[in-house]
Enzyme design. Sequence first.
Site, PDB file in Angstrom:
ATOM      1  N   HIS A 189     -36.572  82.888   7.364  1.00 47.01           N
ATOM      2  CA  HIS A 189     -37.104  83.067   6.008  1.00 47.01           C
ATOM      3  C   HIS A 189     -36.090  83.714   5.069  1.00 47.01           C
ATOM      4  CE1 HIS A 189     -41.008  81.714   7.219  1.00 47.01           C
ATOM      5  NE2 HIS A 189     -41.172  82.686   8.089  1.00 47.01           N
ATOM      6  N   ARG A 226     -32.482  86.221  13.723  1.00 53.16           N
ATOM      7  CA  ARG A 226     -33.744  85.498  13.885  1.00 53.16           C
ATOM      8  C   ARG A 226     -33.437  84.059  13.457  1.00 53.16           C
ATOM      9  NH1 ARG A 226     -39.486  85.938  11.644  1.00 53.16           N
ATOM     10  NH2 ARG A 226     -38.598  86.236   9.575  1.00 53.16           N
ATOM     11  N   ASP A 234     -22.711  81.450  19.160  1.00 51.14           N
ATOM     12  CA  ASP A 234     -21.291  81.147  19.024  1.00 51.14           C
ATOM     13  C   ASP A 234     -20.664  81.919  17.862  1.00 51.14           C
ATOM     14  OD1 ASP A 234     -21.402  79.404  21.141  1.00 51.14           O
ATOM     15  OD2 ASP A 234     -21.410  77.580  19.924  1.00 51.14           O
ATOM     16  N   GLU A 260     -46.729  85.180  17.386  1.00 53.30           N
ATOM     17  CA  GLU A 260     -47.243  85.236  16.014  1.00 53.30           C
ATOM     18  C   GLU A 260     -48.226  84.107  15.704  1.00 53.30           C
ATOM     19  OE1 GLU A 260     -43.863  84.935  13.408  1.00 53.30           O
ATOM     20  OE2 GLU A 260     -42.899  83.387  14.627  1.00 53.30           O
ATOM     21  N   ASP A 293     -47.671  86.851  10.329  1.00 51.13           N
ATOM     22  CA  ASP A 293     -48.223  85.636  10.916  1.00 51.13           C
ATOM     23  C   ASP A 293     -49.314  85.939  11.937  1.00 51.13           C
ATOM     24  OD1 ASP A 293     -46.947  83.419   9.660  1.00 51.13           O
ATOM     25  OD2 ASP A 293     -45.086  83.964  10.648  1.00 51.13           O
TER      26      ASP A 293
END
Length: 254
Positions: A48, A74, A88, A149, A175
């Site tokens: 987000h 995240r 990576d 969530e 959520d």
Amino acid sequence: MNHPAADVIAQAKQGKVTVGYWSVLDSPISNERVAMTGYDYIALDGQHGLMGYSGILANLMAIDAAHGPAGIVRVEANNAAVIGQALDAGARGVIVPLVNNSAEAEAAVQATRYPGTGMRSYGPMRSGLRVGPTPADSDGSVILLVMIETAEGLDNVESICAVEGVDGVYIGPSDLSLAVGGKRPNDPDVAEDFNAAVKRVLAAAKAAGRIAAIHTPSGAVARQRIEQGFTFVSIASDLTHLEQAARDHLAAVR
């Protein structure tokens, strides 16, 4: 290789209290400064947040420049390509959203481990400088937290926690409050159901020997969650704090 961030991840896996800050802004300069304030980790929000891969890479480098906290991402989805790309780039670990069942949790595990135990493609462009280029070393030193969530994820939290390779479960409060019937995040009408859901996730994590992690809106709430038994807590976000500080100063001057 010898970086304090490695100790942060090791201690988190041992169940020691680990406190982090949440970043949604593509601002390497501010993340470098925040990284020098003493947090154990800085979590970059690739789901987000307002940053793409180049932003994640630049902000991970800024966090590493502080020689202290771990940079965690995240990721945008439970997808092997984006998980591998974050690792990576030098992320010390990933938080994977919207994990609904043990099969999806296993897929996340596979994406964070090299062949032998997983399916991560080998190409440690930057992680080889920090985490180590040897697959076995990398497998053991990154952290995987899967988010609980959704209603389905909550129903399956015990079996998700039983998946080998999942280091912990991370509650997304907004959520999860919607998942238990709230009409909006933090809906007071479902507070009882939400609190029961939080306790269930916490109990499942503890029973399986996994990290119990949760997002919080403030340091005060983070302290309450730690007292409740959570050991991995994220605080607020840079964007919300920027707005809050601006409002407070405006209110003071007027």
